[in-house]
Design an enzyme around this catalytic site. Structure first.
Site, PDB file in Angstrom:
ATOM      1  N   CYS A 116       1.706 -13.504  -7.896  1.00 40.89           N
ATOM      2  CA  CYS A 116       2.675 -12.755  -8.718  1.00 40.89           C
ATOM      3  C   CYS A 116       3.976 -13.518  -8.970  1.00 40.89           C
ATOM      4  CB  CYS A 116       2.966 -11.406  -8.081  1.00 40.89           C
ATOM      5  SG  CYS A 116       1.482 -10.482  -7.716  1.00 40.89           S
ATOM      6  N   HIS A 240       9.683  -8.847 -10.048  1.00 37.66           N
ATOM      7  CA  HIS A 240       8.232  -8.609 -10.101  1.00 37.66           C
ATOM      8  C   HIS A 240       7.993  -7.102  -9.995  1.00 37.66           C
ATOM      9  CE1 HIS A 240       4.063  -8.537  -9.430  1.00 37.66           C
ATOM     10  NE2 HIS A 240       4.110  -8.423  -8.108  1.00 37.66           N
ATOM     11  N   ASN A 270       1.105  -3.075 -11.498  1.00 36.78           N
ATOM     12  CA  ASN A 270       1.378  -4.444 -11.079  1.00 36.78           C
ATOM     13  C   ASN A 270       0.419  -5.393 -11.805  1.00 36.78           C
ATOM     14  OD1 ASN A 270       1.509  -6.903  -9.778  1.00 36.78           O
ATOM     15  ND2 ASN A 270       1.589  -6.057  -7.716  1.00 36.78           N
TER      16      ASN A 270
HETATM   17  O1  UT7 Z   1       2.245  -8.273  -5.899  1.00 36.02           O
HETATM   18  C1  UT7 Z   1       2.290  -7.965  -4.538  1.00 36.02           C
HETATM   19  C2  UT7 Z   1       1.402  -6.828  -4.343  1.00 36.02           C
HETATM   20  N1  UT7 Z   1       1.515  -5.890  -3.307  1.00 36.02           N
HETATM   21  C3  UT7 Z   1       2.591  -5.124  -3.034  1.00 36.02           C
HETATM   22  O2  UT7 Z   1       3.661  -5.280  -3.511  1.00 36.02           O
HETATM   23  C4  UT7 Z   1       2.333  -4.008  -2.095  1.00 36.02           C
HETATM   24  C5  UT7 Z   1       3.501  -3.654  -1.232  1.00 36.02           C
HETATM   25  N2  UT7 Z   1       3.241  -2.408  -0.528  1.00 36.02           N
HETATM   26  C6  UT7 Z   1       3.379  -1.214  -1.136  1.00 36.02           C
HETATM   27  O3  UT7 Z   1       3.700  -1.126  -2.323  1.00 36.02           O
HETATM   28  C7  UT7 Z   1       3.187   0.025  -0.287  1.00 36.02           C
HETATM   29  O4  UT7 Z   1       3.071  -0.353   1.061  1.00 36.02           O
HETATM   30  C8  UT7 Z   1       1.936   0.869  -0.693  1.00 36.02           C
HETATM   31  C9  UT7 Z   1       2.175   1.511  -2.055  1.00 36.02           C
HETATM   32  C10 UT7 Z   1       0.677   0.012  -0.728  1.00 36.02           C
HETATM   33  C11 UT7 Z   1       1.739   1.984   0.315  1.00 36.02           C
HETATM   34  O5  UT7 Z   1       2.930   2.777   0.391  1.00 36.02           O
HETATM   35  P1  UT7 Z   1       3.590   3.129   1.802  1.00 36.02           P
HETATM   36  O6  UT7 Z   1       4.774   3.966   1.517  1.00 36.02           O
HETATM   37  O7  UT7 Z   1       3.780   1.851   2.550  1.00 36.02           O
HETATM   38  O8  UT7 Z   1       2.496   4.040   2.436  1.00 36.02           O
HETATM   39  P2  UT7 Z   1       1.797   3.911   3.870  1.00 36.02           P
HETATM   40  O9  UT7 Z   1       0.781   2.822   3.854  1.00 36.02           O
HETATM   41  O10 UT7 Z   1       2.870   3.900   4.911  1.00 36.02           O
HETATM   42  O11 UT7 Z   1       1.054   5.301   3.958  1.00 36.02           O
HETATM   43  C12 UT7 Z   1       1.767   6.537   4.093  1.00 36.02           C
HETATM   44  C13 UT7 Z   1       0.755   7.659   4.091  1.00 36.02           C
HETATM   45  C14 UT7 Z   1      -0.425   7.441   5.028  1.00 36.02           C
HETATM   46  O12 UT7 Z   1      -0.822   8.705   5.525  1.00 36.02           O
HETATM   47  P3  UT7 Z   1      -0.349   9.215   6.970  1.00 36.02           P
HETATM   48  O13 UT7 Z   1      -0.842   8.199   7.928  1.00 36.02           O
HETATM   49  O14 UT7 Z   1       1.165   9.303   6.901  1.00 36.02           O
HETATM   50  O15 UT7 Z   1      -1.006  10.558   7.073  1.00 36.02           O
HETATM   51  C15 UT7 Z   1      -1.497   6.873   4.143  1.00 36.02           C
HETATM   52  O16 UT7 Z   1      -2.797   7.132   4.628  1.00 36.02           O
HETATM   53  O17 UT7 Z   1       0.188   7.776   2.771  1.00 36.02           O
HETATM   54  C16 UT7 Z   1      -1.248   7.642   2.860  1.00 36.02           C
HETATM   55  N3  UT7 Z   1      -1.688   6.938   1.673  1.00 36.02           N
HETATM   56  C17 UT7 Z   1      -1.974   7.541   0.524  1.00 36.02           C
HETATM   57  N4  UT7 Z   1      -1.975   8.854   0.165  1.00 36.02           N
HETATM   58  C18 UT7 Z   1      -2.299   9.143  -1.104  1.00 36.02           C
HETATM   59  C19 UT7 Z   1      -1.828   5.579   1.509  1.00 36.02           C
HETATM   60  N5  UT7 Z   1      -2.220   5.320   0.240  1.00 36.02           N
HETATM   61  C20 UT7 Z   1      -2.311   6.521  -0.394  1.00 36.02           C
HETATM   62  C21 UT7 Z   1      -2.652   6.898  -1.697  1.00 36.02           C
HETATM   63  N6  UT7 Z   1      -2.636   8.206  -2.009  1.00 36.02           N
HETATM   64  N7  UT7 Z   1      -2.984   6.001  -2.650  1.00 36.02           N
END
Ligand code: UT7
Length: 316
Positions: A116, A240, A270
């Site tokens: 990216c 980005h 993205n």
């Molecule tokens: O170009 C580079 C590419 N990558 C990135 O930039 C990714 C960087 N990371 C992110 O953007 C974020 O970490 C994500 C969007 C991938 C995830 O967001 P987060 O706020 O870090 O969520 P999390 O992984 O801490 O998950 C929070 C909760 C979890 O549930 P519990 O354990 O609190 O019950 C996850 O299981 O949200 C849940 N969860 C979802 N729920 C609904 C994780 N993904 C999803 C989803 N829909 N898609």
């Protein structure tokens, strides 16, 4: 930190264009096929919909053609094509070969893959080619991440999409637009975000998030220093487009208000190499950039790479 020699031949943008596939996939649609909701995706990422489809070559040819048309130049006058992509159409040859042919260019063409951060890598490389004597370079950033996304994995499928952005840069007699730049990479973090050849993306989202903020800020500060500017002299930041919360956190640390950022991720998701040119040329189309403005481009991505550049808009 590289400082651009005063004697270097400068360059500026003379034409640009973007391409997004026609097919739009909304959060609502994704929530029908996986365990997620529109509300969760909007709140945690800022993304509302994304465009899916096409090949890396077809999108590149579309954006490249628009850039050449806007510049009003003969394609044969382009000296090199630099295509940034992390989703080539074939392993061999480089996708830039198909794009060079499709656009009717007769020049050297090669791909750059810095995930990216790739568009900024390609753009600075283009400026380097001009510093070495070329007159016009076509720089394109295109990705078709939907082709390497596991559409059952809610961790990645909500984020990634397809798109392209292109720019023709031309040698000028003055210092040119590029004021400062920085490249970075830390290959020890490879496992945080990868796809095997023929496979799909795997990501440790939390860890990528945490590190992204740090490396974006670090790279932006280096480019600011190289350009002799402070953060409050920046008129527009083009980050980005991965997650609006990453952008908010990075801008907070840089002490740049969110009102000065270019954001299109609600519409595009993205798109990796395409994300910075899509956001930059959207801001230009919406008259958010005027001659002489200082624009900070800053990306991060798999690798983990980071890259940034300070551009003085329309400077010749
Ligand atoms: O170009 C580079 C590419 N990558 C990135 O930039 C990714 C960087 N990371 C992110 O953007 C974020 O970490 C994500 C969007 C991938 C995830 O967001 P987060 O706020 O870090 O969520 P999390 O992984 O801490 O998950 C929070 C909760 C979890 O549930 P519990 O354990 O609190 O019950 C996850 O299981 O949200 C849940 N969860 C979802 N729920 C609904 C994780 N993904 C999803 C989803 N829909 N898609």
């Amino acid at each position: 930190m590289p400082v651009i020699p005063r004697s270097a031949i400068g360059a500026r943008f003379i034409g640009w264009g973007t391409a997004l596939p026609e097919k739009v996939v909304t959060n609502e649609e994704l929530s029908k096929t996986m365990d997620t909701t529109d509300e969760w995706i909007r709140e945690r990422t800022g993304i509302e919909r994304r465009h899916i489809g096409g090949t890396t070559a077809s999108l590149s040819i579309e954006s490249g053609r628009k850039a050449i048309q806007m510049a009003g130049i003969d394609p044969l006058s382009i000296d090199a094509l630099v295509l940034s992509t992390t989703t080539p159409d074939r392993t061999v040859p480089a996708t830039s070969a198909a794009v060079q042919h499709g656009l009717g260019l007769r020049c050297g063409a090669f791909d750059v893959n810095a995930a990216c951060s790739g568009f900024v890598y390609a753009l600075v490389t283009g400026h380097g080619l001009i510093a070495m004597g070329m007159k016009r370079v076509l720089v394109i950033g295109t990705d078709t991440l939907s082709r390497i996304t596991d559409w059952t994995d809610r961790n990645t499928a909500i984020l990634f999409a397809d798109g392209s952005g292109a720019a023709v840069i031309e040698a000028v007699t003055g210092p040119g637009q590029l004021m400062g730049w920085d490249f970075d990479a830390d290959g020890s973090l490879e496992e945080l975000l990868y796809a095997e050849i023929g496979g799909t993306l795997h990501m440790d989202g939390k860890e990528v998030f945490r590190r992204a903020v740090r490396i974006m800020v670090d790279s932006a500060e280096k480019s600011l220093k190289a350009s002799g500017l402070t953060a409050n002299e920046i008129d527009l930041v083009v980050p980005h487009q991965a997650n609006v919360r990453i952008i908010e956190a990075a801008c907070k640390r840089l002490d740049i208000p969110m009102s000065k950022t270019a954001i299109v991720l609600q519409e595009t998701g993205n798109t990796s190499s395409a994300s910075i040119p899509l956001a930059l040329f959207d801001a230009v189309a919406n008259s958010r950039v005027k001659s002489g403005d200082n624009v900070l481009l800053v990306g991060f991505g798999a690798g983990m790479t980071a890259a940034s550049a300070v551009i003085k808009w329309n400077q010749s």
